[in-house]
Design a protein around this motif. Structure first.
Motif, PDB file in Angstrom:
ATOM      1  N   LYS A  98      26.792  33.695 -40.193  1.00 17.00           N
ATOM      2  CA  LYS A  98      27.320  34.275 -38.949  1.00 17.00           C
ATOM      3  C   LYS A  98      27.312  33.249 -37.815  1.00 17.00           C
ATOM      4  O   LYS A  98      28.287  33.129 -37.068  1.00 17.00           O
ATOM      5  N   GLU A  99      26.214  32.497 -37.711  1.00 19.45           N
ATOM      6  CA  GLU A  99      26.119  31.504 -36.649  1.00 19.45           C
ATOM      7  C   GLU A  99      27.174  30.406 -36.819  1.00 19.45           C
ATOM      8  O   GLU A  99      27.816  29.974 -35.851  1.00 19.45           O
ATOM      9  N   ILE A 100      27.364  29.941 -38.059  1.00 16.15           N
ATOM     10  CA  ILE A 100      28.346  28.878 -38.319  1.00 16.15           C
ATOM     11  C   ILE A 100      29.752  29.348 -37.995  1.00 16.15           C
ATOM     12  O   ILE A 100      30.543  28.634 -37.375  1.00 16.15           O
ATOM     13  N   LEU A 101      30.077  30.561 -38.381  1.00 10.82           N
ATOM     14  CA  LEU A 101      31.410  31.096 -38.102  1.00 10.82           C
ATOM     15  C   LEU A 101      31.652  31.233 -36.602  1.00 10.82           C
ATOM     16  O   LEU A 101      32.745  30.915 -36.100  1.00 10.82           O
ATOM     17  N   GLN A 102      30.645  31.705 -35.887  1.00  8.32           N
ATOM     18  CA  GLN A 102      30.799  31.874 -34.445  1.00  8.32           C
ATOM     19  C   GLN A 102      30.950  30.516 -33.756  1.00  8.32           C
ATOM     20  O   GLN A 102      31.777  30.335 -32.850  1.00  8.32           O
ATOM     21  N   ASN A 103      30.162  29.535 -34.208  1.00  9.97           N
ATOM     22  CA  ASN A 103      30.263  28.193 -33.627  1.00  9.97           C
ATOM     23  C   ASN A 103      31.623  27.557 -33.925  1.00  9.97           C
ATOM     24  O   ASN A 103      32.213  26.883 -33.071  1.00  9.97           O
ATOM     25  N   LEU A 104      32.113  27.766 -35.152  1.00 13.49           N
ATOM     26  CA  LEU A 104      33.427  27.245 -35.522  1.00 13.49           C
ATOM     27  C   LEU A 104      34.512  27.873 -34.653  1.00 13.49           C
ATOM     28  O   LEU A 104      35.436  27.194 -34.172  1.00 13.49           O
ATOM     29  N   LYS A 105      34.403  29.151 -34.413  1.00 13.80           N
ATOM     30  CA  LYS A 105      35.375  29.856 -33.569  1.00 13.80           C
ATOM     31  C   LYS A 105      35.380  29.273 -32.153  1.00 13.80           C
ATOM     32  O   LYS A 105      36.447  29.008 -31.573  1.00 13.80           O
ATOM     33  N   ASN A 106      34.176  29.045 -31.605  1.00 10.85           N
ATOM     34  CA  ASN A 106      34.079  28.485 -30.246  1.00 10.85           C
ATOM     35  C   ASN A 106      34.731  27.109 -30.158  1.00 10.85           C
ATOM     36  O   ASN A 106      35.431  26.794 -29.186  1.00 10.85           O
ATOM     37  N   GLU A 107      34.499  26.281 -31.181  1.00  9.99           N
ATOM     38  CA  GLU A 107      35.059  24.929 -31.160  1.00  9.99           C
ATOM     39  C   GLU A 107      36.583  24.953 -31.305  1.00  9.99           C
ATOM     40  O   GLU A 107      37.289  24.154 -30.687  1.00  9.99           O
TER      41      GLU A 107
END
Length: 655
Positions: free
Chosen positions: A374-383
Motif C-alpha cells: 500500500k505504501e509503495i503504491l501510494q508513493n508511486l502515485k504521488n511521484e
C-alpha cells in the motif's frame, strides 16, 4: 526549469529554515531593544519637521510615542501594518542595488560597496545558517547589539546571566540547605562574570557543570514522589507517540527507506505497549488517583487496538513469495528514478502493476507485506502526479487507484488506523496531564520542582552553547556582536561620509537613497518593538520579489509562529503562516492570489512534505487558500492558535 519549480525550491528553503528560526527566535530580546531605543538620540527622534512630513519623520514620531506611552503598542502596530503611508517603502534589495550603483560612481563611497554586497545573498545560495546570519545582520537588531557591547564587560552571555538570576530568584522561595548551597554557586559564577575576560574559562565551565548537577539533585528531592513515575511514563508515551507520527509521515510522503521505517514503527508500537502496561500498573497501585477508571479504560482500549497487536515481521516485507518481492523491488526502483528526475519506461510500470494485480488476486502477497504494498503504491502515485513527462499518466494513475481499492487491500486502511491510535494516545496524554496536575495541586515543593526543571532545561541549552564557543577558542561576546558587518551600521557610515562630501553633485541623490533604506530598517525595528516579535525585511536578492518581510513570534507553551509576506511579480501577494508546536509538529497555511500558482503548489506538495520530514518535522496540516484580506481577517482561530491571543495571524489552519 519552470517558474513554479523555482518558487517551490525557494518556498522549501524558507519553510525548512524557519524551523530553526522559530525555535531560536533571533536574540533581539525586545526588552533590550526597548532599552536601546530609550538611549537613542532623543533630539533626532523628536525632530519632527513642520509641513510636508516624510515617512521617516512619522516613524521617528511613532518611536517617541512608543517610548513615552502616548500611543499603545497595539494602535501603533495597527498603523504600521495598515496605513498606506508604509505600503510604498519599496523593495529593500532593489533599493540597495540602486545604492550600490551610486556608491560605485563615487570614489569616497566605493569602499562601502564590498561591505554592502557581502550582506546581500542570492536566494539560490540560501540555507538555514545563511538565512539566520543574514537576518541577524539586517540592521534591525543593531541597537540591541550596541547596548550589549556597551554594557559592563562580562564573561558570560547576557542570556546565561539572566537564567542564573532567574534560578537564584526561584531558590529564594525554597527553604532547604541545598538551595542555599546552589545560590552560593550562582553567586560565584556571577562574581566571576564581573571580572570579564580575566575569568578562567575552565573554572567557569566546571562551576556550570556543578550547578547543573546540584539543580538535578534538588529537583529530585522536591518532586512529588506520588506522581514522579506517572509523569515519567507520561513523557515516555508522548515521545513514542511523536516518533510514530514522524515515522508514518515519512512513509506517507514517499521515503525510499520504507523497510527501515516499518521496522522503526514496529519497535515503537512494542515500546508503546510496554509503556501502557507500566502506566496501567502505576495507576492500579495508586488508590487516590482521580479519574482512575476512565484512565484504565482508555489504556485497555489502546492495548486492544489492532496496531499494538499486529506483529510486523519486517523480514517478510522483503520476502513474501519471490515473484511479489521482485515486483515490489521494481516499483521501488521506479520511485527512486522519478524522485531523481531520471527517465522511466512507462511499460515497465504497467507490467509491474499488472503483475502485482495478479499476485494480489492469487494471494501471492502475504498479509504482513500488504502494508508495504500500500505504501509503495501510494508513493508511486504521488511521484507520477509530480512528473510531467510520463506518457499516458492518467491511465497509470487509474491502474494504481484500482489496486488500492482491491478487496485484498480493503482491510488495510493504514493511515486512518494510525491517526486513530495517535489521536487516542493524545487524549490519554491530556487526561494524564490533568490528573497529575490535580494530584500536585497545592504542593509547594512540586511547584518549585517544576520551576527548577524548566529553568534547568534552559540552563543546559544555553550553557552547552557557551561551552562549545569557549572550546572553539572564540570570544562569546565578539561572536554575537560584530557591528562592522551590520547593514544599518554600514549605512550610517555612508550617511556620515555623505554629510562631509559637499563637492559631489550626486551626493544629494545618494543621501536620499540611504535615508530610504534606513527608513525601511527602522520600520521593522518599530514593528518588532510594538508587536513583541522579530520583524525583518527579506534580506536577499530575488528577481521575482517586489517586496517581502518575515515576522517571528513565540507564543505560550513553547509554540512558535512565523509569518512570511511576499509580493511576487508573477504571482501577486502571497502569505505563508507557520505554527510550530510539540517541538516538531508544523501547521502551514499558504494564501495565494493566482489560481495557476495555487495549482503549482498543490502539484509539489509531497516534495514540500518530504523537505519537512528531512529536518524531522511532521507536517500536520497544510492548507492552500485564496488571498482575500477581508475573509482572512474573519477566519476563526482554532486549536493551536486559539491558546495564543492576538498573535496577529488570524487563521484557521485546522481541517
Amino acid at each position: 526549469m519552470s517558474i513554479y519549480i523555482i518558487f517551490y525550491d525557494i518556498l522549501k528553503i524558507m519553510i525548512v529554515s524557519s524551523n530553526n528560526l522559530l525555535k531560536i527566535l533571533l536574540p533581539n530580546d525586545n526588552k533590550v531593544l526597548k532599552d536601546a531605543l530609550k538611549q537613542a538620540d532623543i533630539k533626532t527622534l523628536a525632530n519632527i519637521k513642520s509641513g510636508d512630513i516624510s515617512v521617516d519623520d512619522i516613524l521617528k514620531d511613532l518611536f517617541t510615542q512608543a517610548k513615552t506611552g502616548t500611543k499603545t503598542n497595539a494602535s501603533i502596530e495597527n498603523l504600521l501594518k495598515n496605513s498606506t503611508v508604509f505600503k510604498d517603502l519599496g523593495n529593500f534589495s532593489k533599493n540597495i542595488e540602486t545604492l550600490l550603483k551610486q556608491t560605485s560612481q563615487n570614489e569616497t563611497l566605493q569602499k562601502f560597496k564590498p561591505q554592502l554586497e557581502a550582506l546581500l545573498k542570492n536566494l539560490g545560495n540560501i540555507d538555514d545558517k545563511v538565512l539566520k546570519n543574514s537576518l541577524e545582520k539586517s540592521g534591525v537588531f543593531l541597537e540591541a547589539k550596541m547596548l550589549s557591547q556597551t554594557q559592563t564587560k562580562t564573561s558570560l552571555p547576557k542570556e546565561l546571566e539572566n537564567i542564573l538570576n532567574q534560578i537564584k530568584t526561584i531558590l529564594k522561595q525554597i527553604d532547604l540547605p541545598q538551595a542555599k548551597n546552589i545560590s552560593q554557586t550562582i553567586d560565584k559564577l556571577l562574581n566571576q562574570n564581573l571580572k570579564g575576560l580575566e575569568t578562567n574559562p575552565n573554572e567557569t565551565i566546571k562551576d556550570l557543570k556543578t550547578l547543573t548537577s546540584q539543580l538535578e539533585t534538588l529537583g529530585k528531592s522536591l518532586q512529588n514522589k506520588q506522581t514522579a513515575n506517572l509523569e515519567q511514563l507520561t513523557n515516555s508515551l508522548k515521545n513514542i507517540s511523536n516518533q510514530v507520527q514522524l515515522t508514518q509521515s515519512k512513509i506517507d510522503n514517499g521515503s525510499t527507506q520504507v523497510e527501515k521505517l516499518m521496522h522503526n514503527k514496529s519497535e515503537a508500537f512494542t515500546n508503546t505497549r510496554d509503556v501502557l502496561l507500566n502506566l496501567k500498573n502505576e495507576i492500579l497501585q495508586n488508590n487516590n488517583l482521580p479519574n482512575k477508571q476512565n484512565l484504565l479504560k482508555q489504556i485497555d482500549n489502546l492495548l486492544q487496538s489492532k496496531e499494538l497487536n499486529t506483529n510486523i515481521n519486517t523480514s517478510s516485507l522483503k520476502a513474501a513469495p519471490n515473484q511479489a518481492s521482485e515486483t515490489l523491488t521494481t516499483l521501488k526502483e521506479v520511485i527512486v528514478s522519478l524522485q531523481n528526475k531520471q527517465p522511466v519506461n512507462p511499460d515497465k510500470i504497467i507490467n509491474s502493476l499488472q503483475n502485482l494485480s495478479t499476485q494480489l488476486q492469487t494471494n501471492q502477497v502475504k498479509n504482513e507485506a500488504l502494508t508495504q504494498v500500500k505504501e509503495i503504491l501510494q508513493n508511486l502515485k504521488n511521484e507520477l502526479i509530480l512528473d510531467k513527462n510520463i506518457p499516458n499518466k492518467q491511465a497509470l494513475l487509474n491502474q494504481i487507484d484500482n489496486l488500492l481499492q482491491n478487496k485484498n487491500m480493503d482491510s488495510l486502511n493504514l493511515k486512518p488506523t494510525i491517526n486513530n491510535l495517535t489521536s487516542n494516545i493524545e487524549t490519554l496524554l491530556k487526561d494524564l496531564k490533568t490528573t497529575v496536575a490535580q494530584l500536585n495541586q497545592g504542593n509547594t515543593n512540586q511547584a518549585s520542582f517544576e520551576k527548577i526543571d524548566k529553568a534547568l532545561v534552559k540552563l543546559e541549552q544555553t550553557a552547552q552553547n557557551f561551552i562549545q564557543t569557549l572550546n572553539k577558542g572564540e570570544n562569546p561576546k565578539a561572536a554575537n556582536v560584530n557591528l562592522q558587518n551590520d547593514m544599518k551600521a554600514i549605512l550610517l557610515k555612508v550617511q556620515e561620509e555623505l554629510a562631509t562630501n559637499t563637492t559631489d553633485p550626486k551626493a544629494s541623490d545618494t543621501s536620499k537613497q540611504v535615508d530610504k533604506v534606513l527608513t525601511q530598517i527602522e520600520y521593522h525595528q518599530l514593528l518588532s518593538l510594538v508587536s513583541n516579535s522579530n520583524s525583518v525585511y527579506i534580506p536577499f536578492i530575488w528577481d521575482m520579489l517586489e517586496d517581502g518581510s518575515i515576522s517571528m513570534k513565540e507564543g505560550k507553551d513553547e509554540k512558535f509562529y512565523c509569518e512570511i509576506n511576499l509580493n511576487l511579480k508573477e504571482f501577486g501577494e502571497t502569505k505563508l503562516l507557520l505554527g510550530l508546536y510539540d517541538k516538531n509538529k508544523l501547521d502551514l497555511t499558504i494564501y495565494a492570489t493566482k489560481d495557476h500558482f495555487k495549482e503549482a503548489i498543490k502539484e509539489n506538495i509531497f516534495k514540500l512534505k518530504r523537505a519537512m520530514n528531512s529536518v524531522e518535522l511532521i507536517p500536520v496540516n497544510i492548507h492552500i487558500l485564496d488571498f482575500d484580506k477581508d475573509k482572512k481577517e474573519e477566519v476563526k482561530k482554532t486549536d493551536v492558535y486559539n491558546q495564543n491571543i492576538n498573535l496577529g495571524f488570524g487563521v484557521d489552519i485546522k481541517a
